[in-house]
Each structure stands twice: as structure tokens, then as C-alpha cells.
Design a protein around this motif. Structure first.
Motif, PDB file in Angstrom:
ATOM      1  N   ASN A  15     -10.511  -2.964  14.987  1.00 31.91           N
ATOM      2  CA  ASN A  15     -10.487  -3.557  16.325  1.00 31.91           C
ATOM      3  C   ASN A  15      -9.395  -2.944  17.195  1.00 31.91           C
ATOM      4  OD1 ASN A  15      -8.450  -4.842  14.901  1.00 31.91           O
ATOM      5  ND2 ASN A  15      -9.033  -6.902  15.511  1.00 31.91           N
ATOM      6  N   ASN A  31     -13.642  -7.279  18.933  1.00 37.57           N
ATOM      7  CA  ASN A  31     -14.106  -8.173  17.871  1.00 37.57           C
ATOM      8  C   ASN A  31     -15.573  -8.553  18.077  1.00 37.57           C
ATOM      9  OD1 ASN A  31     -11.572  -8.106  16.707  1.00 37.57           O
ATOM     10  ND2 ASN A  31     -10.921 -10.049  17.588  1.00 37.57           N
ATOM     11  N   GLN A  32     -15.963  -8.835  19.318  1.00 33.80           N
ATOM     12  CA  GLN A  32     -17.344  -9.203  19.615  1.00 33.80           C
ATOM     13  C   GLN A  32     -18.297  -8.037  19.338  1.00 33.80           C
ATOM     14  OE1 GLN A  32     -18.564 -12.235  20.318  1.00 33.80           O
ATOM     15  NE2 GLN A  32     -16.479 -12.924  19.950  1.00 33.80           N
ATOM     16  N   ILE A  34     -17.871  -5.699  17.118  1.00 33.52           N
ATOM     17  CA  ILE A  34     -17.969  -5.569  15.661  1.00 33.52           C
ATOM     18  C   ILE A  34     -18.896  -6.647  15.107  1.00 33.52           C
ATOM     19  CG2 ILE A  34     -16.659  -5.719  13.505  1.00 33.52           C
ATOM     20  CD1 ILE A  34     -14.246  -4.555  15.232  1.00 33.52           C
ATOM     21  N   LEU A  35     -18.685  -7.894  15.521  1.00 35.01           N
ATOM     22  CA  LEU A  35     -19.511  -8.999  15.028  1.00 35.01           C
ATOM     23  C   LEU A  35     -20.981  -8.857  15.425  1.00 35.01           C
ATOM     24  CD1 LEU A  35     -17.094 -12.017  15.590  1.00 35.01           C
ATOM     25  CD2 LEU A  35     -17.690 -10.909  13.424  1.00 35.01           C
ATOM     26  N   THR A  47     -18.497  -4.859   9.640  1.00 38.46           N
ATOM     27  CA  THR A  47     -18.457  -6.276  10.002  1.00 38.46           C
ATOM     28  C   THR A  47     -17.056  -6.857   9.905  1.00 38.46           C
ATOM     29  OG1 THR A  47     -19.032  -6.882   7.735  1.00 38.46           O
ATOM     30  CG2 THR A  47     -20.846  -6.680   9.315  1.00 38.46           C
ATOM     31  N   GLN A  48     -16.116  -6.084   9.363  1.00 39.19           N
ATOM     32  CA  GLN A  48     -14.730  -6.546   9.241  1.00 39.19           C
ATOM     33  C   GLN A  48     -13.950  -6.117  10.473  1.00 39.19           C
ATOM     34  OE1 GLN A  48     -13.923  -4.417   5.568  1.00 39.19           O
ATOM     35  NE2 GLN A  48     -13.699  -6.371   4.512  1.00 39.19           N
ATOM     36  N   LYS A  49     -13.468  -7.081  11.241  1.00 43.40           N
ATOM     37  CA  LYS A  49     -12.739  -6.771  12.474  1.00 43.40           C
ATOM     38  C   LYS A  49     -11.467  -5.970  12.186  1.00 43.40           C
ATOM     39  CE  LYS A  49     -12.841 -11.161  13.352  1.00 43.40           C
ATOM     40  NZ  LYS A  49     -12.709 -12.502  13.922  1.00 43.40           N
ATOM     41  N   ARG A  50     -10.820  -6.281  11.073  1.00 41.63           N
ATOM     42  CA  ARG A  50      -9.552  -5.630  10.763  1.00 41.63           C
ATOM     43  C   ARG A  50      -9.696  -4.600   9.638  1.00 41.63           C
ATOM     44  NH1 ARG A  50      -4.934 -10.073  10.925  1.00 41.63           N
ATOM     45  NH2 ARG A  50      -3.897  -8.629  12.314  1.00 41.63           N
TER      46      ARG A  50
END
Length: 69
Positions: A15, A31-32, A34-35, A47-50
Motif C-alpha cells: 500500500n 487499500n481499496q 488492493i481489496l 490481497t494483503q494491504k501490507r
């Protein structure tokens, strides 16, 4: 393909990379993205923001690619 050079770190979080590279206007927007499944890391939907990205990793957002060097 654009390159992102890691400086003094072993990794950068996904992110944060999107924000630094101005592919997202904010951390929340990153984040949005990625999600929503719009970001790939090394060819797989991330799918992992970090998610920790290291040298050699490639991130793709639509037609844009970033290689970590």
C-alpha cells in the motif's frame, strides 16, 4: 515498466508503494484498490494491504508495472 529503488530497507509494503508511486492518491485509496483485486504482485492478485515487497518483485496495476530494484 517503472523501477522503484529500495533505499536502506529490506522491503516496502504494497500500500505504501502504490501511494509513493502516485498510483493511489492516499493510503486509503491504495487499500481499496488492493481489496478490490486491482493489484497484482508477481503475477498473482494481491490481497494483503501490507504485503512486503522485496528486490525483484513486480507489481502490476492495470497496464502499469513497477519493478522493485
Amino acid at each position: 515498466m517503472v523501477e522503484f529503488k529500495l533505499e536502506n530497507d529490506d522491503f516496502i509494503e504494497l500500500n505504501k508503494l502504490l501511494k509513493i508511486m502516485q498510483m493511489a492518491g492516499s493510503g486509503g485509496e491504495a487499500n481499496q484498490m488492493i481489496l478490490a483485486g486491482l493489484v497484482k504482485a508477481n503475477g498473482m492478485v494481491a490481497t494483503q494491504k501490507r504485503k512486503k515487497l522485496r528486490k525483484g518483485d513486480v507489481v502490476q496495476v492495470q497496464a502499469q508495472e513497477i519493478k522493485i530494484v
